[in-house]
Design an enzyme around this catalytic site. Structure first.
Site, short mmCIF file in Angstrom:
data_model
loop_
_atom_site.label_atom_id
_atom_site.label_comp_id
_atom_site.label_asym_id
_atom_site.label_seq_id
_atom_site.Cartn_x
_atom_site.Cartn_y
_atom_site.Cartn_z
N CYS A 1 -8.62 6.02 6.84
CA CYS A 1 -9.27 4.43 6.62
C CYS A 1 -10.36 4.20 5.65
CB CYS A 1 -9.21 3.73 7.80
SG CYS A 1 -9.57 2.30 7.82
N ASP B 1 1.13 -0.64 0.07
CA ASP B 1 0.56 -0.16 -0.23
C ASP B 1 1.10 1.34 -0.03
OD1 ASP B 1 -1.67 2.19 0.50
OD2 ASP B 1 -2.34 1.09 2.50
N GLU C 1 -4.40 5.60 -4.01
CA GLU C 1 -5.93 5.64 -4.12
C GLU C 1 -6.25 7.17 -3.90
OE1 GLU C 1 -5.66 6.07 0.86
OE2 GLU C 1 -4.55 4.81 0.47
#
Length: 300
Positions: free
Chosen positions: A126, A89, A118
């Site tokens: 989150c 990530d 992202e």
């Protein structure tokens, strides 16, 4: 022995081949090199490194406080102990588009097989919490395109674009974003915080690249089984925080018992036994290697 007898490039190639199989690939989360070894020993397809867990393990909330160097270096440590491919990530890419290019190149050099980036604003949060904010679709697309340029070091590196748009803009806009990210160079889409089976089905019908499902505990949707996700046509499933949550719960329970009883005697049956740890870390192999090297005597 000190490293798996497979190169990072071969791991990435193997991962690409596995994605073509049509089989749903399971990637449990790892927060330690030793956990990665256990994941391989138990027969999983790959290893996942959660940005949330990396932040939490440093004592921070998951709001984008980690740095590129912290994530890259820890990613290498966690990935190198296994012959399985590892996905990491990279949050929002650690900066603007050019930084995203560099981040992908760093992850390739560190031996990772893929990463996801992202479309949240920074500081992010989150994916299963409320109150998220997104950058515009155009801004996110530029960053994905920049990240894709970093793949020139190895085109087998899997670039995954994560969209958090479902909870902010709705399902249709999330699909629109996913298609834009694919056009920009994303190889796979991470569909964050879908709320029911129908939404999983809709996303699968709308998008023609591999899809990643996030089975994190205590999130927006229920925890789907392997069979259910396979039937929905998903290609990768991650269990990002499971091993970390298990370890923390067991640790806190153990500390409480020691505090209450003054001994850990009653916890022995819940512990990973020393002999099992020695087997996992291959003490015998290291001993044999050591003996085979130092098997001579120095003459007088």
């Amino acid at each position: 022995m000190l490293f798996p007898e497979i190169t990072p490039a071969q791991k990435r190639k193997n991962f690409r081949e596995a994605l073509k199989s049509g089989k749903l690939l399971q990637f449990p989360g790892s927060w330690s090199p030793l956990v990665s070894m256990a994941i391989q020993k138990e027969g999983f397809d790959g290893v996942y490194i959660s940005g949330s867990v990396l932040s939490n393990d440093l004592g921070y909330p998951d709001i984008g406080l980690t740095t590129l160097s912290e994530v890259a270096n820890r990613g290498r440590q966690i990935a190198r102990t296994t012959s399985l491919p590892t996905i990491i990530d990279i949050d929002t890419g650690f900066g603007e588009p050019m930084s995203a290019t560099r981040t992908v190149q760093e992850m390739i050099e560190m031996g990772l097989a893929g990463c996801h980036i992202e479309d949240q604003i920074n500081p992010k949060r989150c994916g299963h919490l409320d109150g998220k904010g997104l950058v515009t679709r155009d801004e996110a697309t530029r960053k994905v395109a920049a990240a894709a340029r970093g793949k020139k070091l190895d085109e087998n590196f899997l670039l995954i674009a994560r969209t958090d748009a479902r909870a902010v803009e709705g399902l249709d806009k999330a699909i629109d974003r996913a298609k834009a990210y694919i056009d920009a160079g994303a190889d796979c889409i991470f569909t964050e915080a879908l709320e029911n089976e129908k939404e999983f089905e809709t996303f699968r019908k709308a998008v023609n690249v591999p899809l990643l499902a996030n089975m994190t505990e205590f999130g927006k949707g229920r925890l789907y089984t392997y069979e259910e996700l396979s039937n929905l046509g998903y290609n990768i499933v991650i269990y990002p925080v499971t091993t970390f949550r298990l370890a923390m719960k067991a640790t806190i329970d153990g500390l409480n018992e020691i505090k209450a009883k003054g001994t850990q005697e009653g916890l022995l049956g819940k512990m990973h036994h020393r002999k099992d740890l020695y087997t996992l870390t291959r003490y015998d192999e290291y001993n044999s290697f050591d003996s085979s090297i130092f098997n001579f005597k120095v003459r007088e």
